[in-house]
Design a protein around this motif. Structure first.
Motif, short mmCIF file in Angstrom:
data_model
loop_
_atom_site.label_atom_id
_atom_site.label_comp_id
_atom_site.label_asym_id
_atom_site.label_seq_id
_atom_site.Cartn_x
_atom_site.Cartn_y
_atom_site.Cartn_z
N PHE A 91 0.83 -1.20 0.00
CA PHE A 91 0.00 0.00 0.00
C PHE A 91 0.87 1.25 0.00
CE2 PHE A 91 -2.01 3.20 2.74
CZ PHE A 91 -3.13 3.48 2.01
N PHE A 92 1.92 1.24 0.84
CA PHE A 92 2.81 2.40 0.88
C PHE A 92 3.54 2.59 -0.44
CE2 PHE A 92 3.09 2.00 5.72
CZ PHE A 92 2.06 2.92 5.86
N ILE A 93 3.98 1.47 -1.04
CA ILE A 93 4.67 1.58 -2.32
C ILE A 93 3.75 2.18 -3.37
CG2 ILE A 93 5.71 0.26 -4.19
CD1 ILE A 93 6.78 -1.66 -2.18
N MET A 94 2.48 1.80 -3.31
CA MET A 94 1.52 2.32 -4.28
C MET A 94 1.37 3.83 -4.11
SD MET A 94 -2.06 0.42 -4.85
CE MET A 94 -1.52 -1.24 -5.04
N THR A 95 1.30 4.30 -2.85
CA THR A 95 1.22 5.74 -2.60
C THR A 95 2.47 6.44 -3.12
OG1 THR A 95 0.26 4.98 -0.54
CG2 THR A 95 0.49 7.33 -0.83
N LEU A 96 3.61 5.82 -2.84
CA LEU A 96 4.88 6.37 -3.29
C LEU A 96 4.92 6.48 -4.82
CD1 LEU A 96 7.46 6.88 -1.46
CD2 LEU A 96 8.42 4.98 -2.70
N ALA A 97 4.40 5.47 -5.50
CA ALA A 97 4.40 5.48 -6.95
C ALA A 97 3.55 6.63 -7.47
CB ALA A 97 3.88 4.15 -7.49
N ALA A 98 2.43 6.90 -6.80
CA ALA A 98 1.58 8.01 -7.23
C ALA A 98 2.33 9.33 -7.10
CB ALA A 98 0.31 8.04 -6.39
N ALA A 99 3.00 9.52 -5.96
CA ALA A 99 3.75 10.76 -5.74
C ALA A 99 4.87 10.89 -6.76
CB ALA A 99 4.32 10.78 -4.33
#
Lengths: 68, 168
Positions: free
Chosen positions: A31-39
């Motif tokens: 989930f955190f990696i997904m957020t990071l990818a968006a940023a």
């Protein structure tokens, strides 16, 4: 876009091992990696647009603005 | 793993690998981006197979929805149709990149192989990977990390707005 594929590969590994070891932590990390990818996508594409406006090109080798 | 799951796994693997190859090797950026969207959706299918329903949903909404729209938008905005072909990457890149990829693959294979004779892969609770399970973990153990990632999103948003300004 290849960065997105690499992040997805890491995500898939996290989730597969979360399933194997019956741990929810792996899914949280994914989930955190997904957020990071968006940023990352937002900032990276903003940089590309700004540089294209400046140089009329997207060739990375021509973008030596910060070379000393 | 049941028979249906195996069939789904094989189909998803084929689709994901094929679309990833298209993303990397196709010359047209738009087709590459569309293949990436396809790849992301098939990975969401993997998540469903791996008892991660919440993340499969997020994958479709955030990745295949938001990020893909962003990428396609930028590609079409820049309209790099008359761009000269990309030149070959350097020596270090062509040698080192496959080696590192191979190393990662070997490490993954070893990890899977070591775990193969471990206990059977059963999930303990029926709500493993549901919104409730992930959310409880997220807001208890990982609360500060969650706040930090929200801060990161705000910083990224401010940075993107600043970079997109007319006069830099």
């Amino acid at each position: 876009m290849c960065v997105e594929i690499m992040l997805n590969a890491a995500n898939l590994a996290f989730i597969a091992f979360a399933r194997q070891f019956d741990a929810a932590e792996g899914q949280i990390y994914a989930f955190f990696i997904m957020t990071l990818a968006a940023a990352e996508a937002a900032v990276g594409l903003a940089i590309v647009i700004a540089l294209f406006r400046l140089r009329e090109s997207t060739d990375v080798d021509e973008l030596n603005l910060m070379k000393w | 793993m049941g028979g249906l799951e195996t069939v789904g796994f094989i189909i998803l693997t084929t689709l994901a690998l094929a679309s990833a190859v298209v993303v990397v090797f196709h010359r047209s950026p738009v087709i590459s981006a569309l293949a990436l969207a396809f790849n992301l959706v098939s990975i969401a299918g993997f998540y469903l197979l791996l008892n991660a329903q919440f993340l499969a949903l997020l994958q479709v909404i955030v990745y295949a929805g938001a990020i893909m729209v962003l990428i396609l938008f930028v590609i079409m905005l820049l309209s790099i149709a008359n761009e000269p072909g990309l030149h070959r990457s350097g020596f270090l890149q062509t040698i080192l990149a496959p080696l590192i990829a191979l190393g990662c693959a070997v490490a993954m294979g070893l990890a899977v192989y070591r775990g193969a004779d471990g206990p059977a892969y059963v999930v303990s609770s029926t709500d493993f990977g549901t919104v409730r399970d992930v959310g409880t973990e997220l807001f208890s153990t990982f609360f500060y990390a969650f706040e930090a990632i929200s801060l990161l999103l705000v910083v990224a948003m401010v940075g993107a707005v600043l970079l997109a300004k007319r006069r830099l």
